[in-house]
Structures are given as C-alpha cells and as structure tokens.
Design an enzyme around this catalytic site. Structure first.
Site, PDB file in Angstrom:
ATOM      1  N   CYS A 120      16.070   1.966  -0.943  1.00  0.00           N
ATOM      2  CA  CYS A 120      15.405   0.956   0.036  1.00  0.00           C
ATOM      3  C   CYS A 120      15.386  -0.416  -0.892  1.00  0.00           C
ATOM      4  O   CYS A 120      15.133  -1.601  -0.353  1.00  0.00           O
ATOM      5  CB  CYS A 120      14.014   1.170   0.481  1.00  0.00           C
ATOM      6  SG  CYS A 120      13.913   2.463   1.436  1.00  0.00           S
ATOM      7  N   HIS A 260       8.972  -4.913   0.943  1.00  0.00           N
ATOM      8  CA  HIS A 260       9.667  -3.788   1.563  1.00  0.00           C
ATOM      9  C   HIS A 260       8.414  -3.051   2.515  1.00  0.00           C
ATOM     10  O   HIS A 260       7.501  -2.840   1.961  1.00  0.00           O
ATOM     11  CB  HIS A 260      10.061  -2.834   0.591  1.00  0.00           C
ATOM     12  CG  HIS A 260      10.708  -1.486   1.211  1.00  0.00           C
ATOM     13  ND1 HIS A 260      11.389  -1.552   2.420  1.00  0.00           N
ATOM     14  CD2 HIS A 260      10.550  -0.203   1.142  1.00  0.00           C
ATOM     15  CE1 HIS A 260      11.635  -0.259   2.804  1.00  0.00           C
ATOM     16  NE2 HIS A 260      11.121   0.568   2.073  1.00  0.00           N
ATOM     17  N   ASN A 290      10.468   1.422   9.025  1.00  0.00           N
ATOM     18  CA  ASN A 290      11.005   1.188   7.566  1.00  0.00           C
ATOM     19  C   ASN A 290      12.337   1.171   7.876  1.00  0.00           C
ATOM     20  O   ASN A 290      13.294   2.124   8.184  1.00  0.00           O
ATOM     21  CB  ASN A 290      10.577   2.670   6.873  1.00  0.00           C
ATOM     22  CG  ASN A 290      11.349   2.359   5.498  1.00  0.00           C
ATOM     23  OD1 ASN A 290      12.010   1.722   5.238  1.00  0.00           O
ATOM     24  ND2 ASN A 290      10.829   3.242   4.359  1.00  0.00           N
TER      25      ASN A 290
HETATM   26  O1  UT7 Z   1      10.931   3.456   1.901  1.00  0.00           O
HETATM   27  C1  UT7 Z   1      11.324   4.408   0.859  1.00  0.00           C
HETATM   28  C2  UT7 Z   1       9.805   4.642   0.149  1.00  0.00           C
HETATM   29  N1  UT7 Z   1       9.224   5.464   1.381  1.00  0.00           N
HETATM   30  C3  UT7 Z   1       8.135   5.384   1.380  1.00  0.00           C
HETATM   31  O2  UT7 Z   1       7.353   4.530   0.742  1.00  0.00           O
HETATM   32  C4  UT7 Z   1       7.163   6.465   1.985  1.00  0.00           C
HETATM   33  C5  UT7 Z   1       5.822   6.797   1.262  1.00  0.00           C
HETATM   34  N2  UT7 Z   1       5.283   7.909   1.953  1.00  0.00           N
HETATM   35  C6  UT7 Z   1       4.536   7.656   3.173  1.00  0.00           C
HETATM   36  O3  UT7 Z   1       4.566   6.648   3.671  1.00  0.00           O
HETATM   37  C7  UT7 Z   1       3.663   8.716   3.578  1.00  0.00           C
HETATM   38  O4  UT7 Z   1       3.316   9.692   2.570  1.00  0.00           O
HETATM   39  C8  UT7 Z   1       3.864   9.628   4.838  1.00  0.00           C
HETATM   40  C9  UT7 Z   1       3.505   8.589   5.982  1.00  0.00           C
HETATM   41  C10 UT7 Z   1       5.500   9.970   4.709  1.00  0.00           C
HETATM   42  C11 UT7 Z   1       3.011  10.590   5.125  1.00  0.00           C
HETATM   43  O5  UT7 Z   1       1.843  10.328   5.032  1.00  0.00           O
HETATM   44  P1  UT7 Z   1       0.764  11.012   4.334  1.00  0.00           P
HETATM   45  O6  UT7 Z   1      -0.683  10.705   4.580  1.00  0.00           O
HETATM   46  O7  UT7 Z   1       1.229  11.242   2.750  1.00  0.00           O
HETATM   47  O8  UT7 Z   1       0.735  12.600   5.048  1.00  0.00           O
HETATM   48  P2  UT7 Z   1       1.233  14.038   4.623  1.00  0.00           P
HETATM   49  O9  UT7 Z   1       2.820  13.966   4.405  1.00  0.00           O
HETATM   50  O10 UT7 Z   1       0.506  14.587   3.290  1.00  0.00           O
HETATM   51  O11 UT7 Z   1       1.040  15.058   5.791  1.00  0.00           O
HETATM   52  C12 UT7 Z   1      -0.394  15.106   6.093  1.00  0.00           C
HETATM   53  C13 UT7 Z   1      -0.404  15.983   7.501  1.00  0.00           C
HETATM   54  C14 UT7 Z   1       0.458  17.313   7.065  1.00  0.00           C
HETATM   55  O12 UT7 Z   1      -0.186  18.441   7.741  1.00  0.00           O
HETATM   56  P3  UT7 Z   1      -1.076  19.384   7.051  1.00  0.00           P
HETATM   57  O13 UT7 Z   1      -0.552  19.794   5.993  1.00  0.00           O
HETATM   58  O14 UT7 Z   1      -2.368  18.419   6.469  1.00  0.00           O
HETATM   59  O15 UT7 Z   1      -1.776  20.268   8.130  1.00  0.00           O
HETATM   60  C15 UT7 Z   1       1.958  17.209   7.664  1.00  0.00           C
HETATM   61  O16 UT7 Z   1       2.420  18.512   8.248  1.00  0.00           O
HETATM   62  O17 UT7 Z   1       0.268  15.465   8.376  1.00  0.00           O
HETATM   63  C16 UT7 Z   1       1.359  16.306   9.215  1.00  0.00           C
HETATM   64  N3  UT7 Z   1       2.535  15.451   9.480  1.00  0.00           N
HETATM   65  C17 UT7 Z   1       2.588  15.123  10.804  1.00  0.00           C
HETATM   66  N4  UT7 Z   1       1.728  15.256  11.877  1.00  0.00           N
HETATM   67  C18 UT7 Z   1       1.946  14.619  12.920  1.00  0.00           C
HETATM   68  C19 UT7 Z   1       3.536  15.072   8.882  1.00  0.00           C
HETATM   69  N5  UT7 Z   1       4.427  14.070   9.727  1.00  0.00           N
HETATM   70  C20 UT7 Z   1       3.818  14.182  10.659  1.00  0.00           C
HETATM   71  C21 UT7 Z   1       3.942  13.660  12.073  1.00  0.00           C
HETATM   72  N6  UT7 Z   1       3.220  13.953  13.169  1.00  0.00           N
HETATM   73  N7  UT7 Z   1       5.109  12.892  12.275  1.00  0.00           N
END
Ligand code: UT7
Length: 333
Positions: A120, A260, A290
């Site tokens: 990115c 970004h 994004n």
């Molecule tokens: O551009 C390049 C660089 N990229 C980034 O900078 C992205 C960086 N990361 C992020 O923005 C965040 O980590 C995310 C938005 C991708 C995810 O947010 P998070 O707060 O880190 O959530 P997580 O991955 O820890 O997931 C939390 C929960 C999980 O469920 P459990 O295990 O707590 O039951 C996931 O399965 O949210 C669940 N989950 C979703 N639920 C509903 C993951 N994706 C989804 C979804 N809808 N789309």
C-alpha cells in the site's frame, strides 16, 4: 532512512487528479455476500461503502483518467512528461508494467516508465523515487500514479478482508524548484521478515497460475489484520516524527495529514500519539474503503480540489502496507 537533503532543489507538486469507479458497494450490500454486518464494518474500520471497477474497466482505465486530470491541472500535455511511475499491487498484466501500459494510452512518448511494488506504500515510495530523480534532473516532470483494481485480488468468501478494500486511482505530477517548498523531507523503510502477515502468494513464479493454485485460493490477499494493525501504528508514528524532525517542524505546525486509509482506528491512534487533532486528517476511507496505493493521491486531490489544502499549508503523509513497507513525506503545499 530519511533522505537526501542539501541539494537546494525541491520537488513541487504542480498537478493532481483522481478517478474512482461509479459502481458503489455498501456495507449493506456486503451483508448479502458474506457473514458480516454494517455495524461491525463501520465500528472496526470506519468504512461505509467502497467503489468497484465495472465490466470492461481495468487499472489503466482509472490510471489514465486520473493522469489526464493531473495533466490538465498542471497545464501539461502527455508529451511533456519525462517519467511515469505507477505504484500498484494489482497491475493489469505481469508484462508490461502498469506504467508502460499507461504511457502508451496517454501517448506520453518521452516518458520513461516503470512500476514500484511496495504494498500500500507504493505511491509514497514512488514519490520518494521521483523526488530523488528531481534532485538530479530538476527540469523533469514526473507523473506518479497510485492505482488499484484491488477487488481482483480479494477473496469474496473471506469476510475478514473483502469488506476492507476498494478500487480507484490517484495521480500527482512533480517538478523541480530552487525555492524551499514542496517536498521538505521523506522517509521510507521496510521489514521483509514479517511478509506472511499480508501477502498474495499465488500467481508469481513460486506459485505460478495453475488449477491447483487457484483451488487453494492462493491468488487472493491474505492478512493477519490484527498483527498488521499493531505494526502500522508505531511505524507510521515514528516516520512521521522522523520527517518532522528532519524538516525542523513540530506537530502543532502541521496543517493537514493525508495518510494511507486502511482503518479509521489506526489513523486515530497515530494522530493521538503525535498530538495532532483528528480534524486535521483528510479522510476518504468512509466512501472508498482501503484503495491501497491510490488512497493518498485520491485524498490529496480531493482536499486540494475542495480548497481545504491551501498554498503554504504543511502537509504530512504517511503509509504502511504489505512487505512490510512504510514511510512518510512532509511537504509545503
Ligand atoms: O492497507 C494495508 C495495511 N492494512 C491494514 O492496515 C489493516 C490493518 N488491520 C485492520 O484494519 C483490522 O485488524 C481489521 C479491520 C482487519 C480487523 O479488525 P480487528 O479489530 O483487528 O478484528 P479481528 O481481526 O481481531 O476480528 C475480531 C472478530 C473475530 O471474531 P472472534 O474471533 O472475536 O469471534 C472475527 O472473526 O471479528 C470477526 N470478523 C468479522 N465479523 C463480522 C472479522 N471480519 C469480520 C467481518 N464481519 N467482516
């Protein structure tokens, strides 16, 4: 690594442009595709909707439109360009580069052309490469494009990634100035040791396109979101401090941050650490998601176009992406 001072030549942005697909995919539309909901996406990311390329549209479609609008803004013709750099991680083809395809479309026959692959951070890396060329060729006019059809790399069965991304393109044209303005300081860094946290491993020469590769869904983005989040915040913060220190600028002097756009929570955490109010962040994430390398030039073009960023404003840009790569640019508009 901050960089390359003391030449008395500064790179000034003389034109910007952007182009986004018309097709909108809202969080509510996504509820019908994967097991997700608007509330989760909005609270965790700040995204409401994103744009996706339509039938017959590809990276060069939006790259060309963004470039032509940057050329018009700069009062230049395609033949005036000396170089085209495209930052992308979703080029239309393996060969030729997105930059060569774009050069041909534009008819920019005097321009050298190549891509920069830096996740990115590709557009920001591209700007730093362009800035370095300007130091030795101040008369050069360099078009730097960030463009993605990232929807082609997204696994539409993986709710953890497919809700995040969007397509589009942004462009800026730079040339040299002997006055201290434009790009004041830059910093780019990388850490390849953690590449597995954000990657597309299929389609290259290690895992060439085969039925088996596609069956394993290796052609799609894989991301350990949480790990990326935790690395993005401190690294974006640190390079922001580095470019400010390099230019002798303090956070209270920054007029606008054009970062970004991956996640609103990341941006809030970074500016909080820098002591800069979130109102100074140009945000397009809510409407575009994004867009990877396109996110900074698109946000820049919009904020310049609507008059928020004005002549003399100090603008801080920073990015973090797959690789990992990250960096920052401080410029005076
Ligand atoms: O551009 C390049 C660089 N990229 C980034 O900078 C992205 C960086 N990361 C992020 O923005 C965040 O980590 C995310 C938005 C991708 C995810 O947010 P998070 O707060 O880190 O959530 P997580 O991955 O820890 O997931 C939390 C929960 C999980 O469920 P459990 O295990 O707590 O039951 C996931 O399965 O949210 C669940 N989950 C979703 N639920 C509903 C993951 N994706 C989804 C979804 N809808 N789309």
């Amino acid at each position: 690594m901050t960089g390359y001072k003391g030449h008395g030549v500064y790179s000034v942005i003389i034109g910007t442009g952007s182009s986004m697909p018309e097709k909108v995919l809202t969080n509510f539309d996504l509820e019908k595709i994967v097991d997700t909901n608007n509330e989760w996406i909005l609270q965790r990311t700040g995204i409401r909707e994103r744009r996706l390329a339509g039938e017959g549209e590809s990276l060069v479609t939006f790259g060309e439109r963004a470039s032509r609008s940057a050329l018009a803004d700069a009062g230049l013709e395609p033949e005036d360009l000396d170089m085209i750099i495209v930052g992308t991680q979703s080029p239309d083809m393996v060969v030729p580069s997105a930059a060569c395809l774009l050069q041909g479309r534009l008819g920019a026959r005097n321009a050298r052309a190549f891509d920069v692959t830096a996740g990115c951070t590709g557009w920001l890396y591209g700007m730093v490469v362009a800035d370095t060329f300007i130091k030795v060729n101040p008369h050069f006019k360099i078009l730097v494009v960030g463009a993605e059809i990232i929807s082609s790399r997204v696994d539409w069965e993986d709710r953890a990634t497919c809700v995040l991304f969007g397509d589009g393109a942004g462009a800026a044209i730079i040339t040299g100035s002997d006055k201290r303005r434009g790009i004041l300081s830059t910093c780019i860094e990388a850490d390849g040791a953690e590449w597995e946290a954000l990657c597309v491993i299929g389609g290259g020469s290690m895992h060439p396109p085969t039925h088996e590769m596609v069956d394993k869904r290796l052609q799609f983005i894989r991301m350990e979101g949480n790990k990326v989040f935790k690395l993005a915040v401190p690294n974006m913060e640190r390079v922001a401090w580095d470019v400010m220190a390099d230019a002798g600028v303090s956070p209270d002097q920054i007029d606008w941050i054009v970062p970004h756009q991956a996640n609103l929570r990341i941006l809030e955490a970074v500016v909080d650490r820098l002591g800069i109010p979130v109102e100074k962040v140009i945000i397009t994430l809510d409407k575009y998601g994004n867009t990877s390398t396109a996110s900074i030039p698109v946000a820049l073009n919009e904020a310049v176009g609507d008059g928020r960023i004005k002549k003399g404003d100090l603008v801080l840009m920073m990015s973090f992406g797959g690789g990992f790569t990250w960096g920052a640019i401080l410029l005076e508009w």
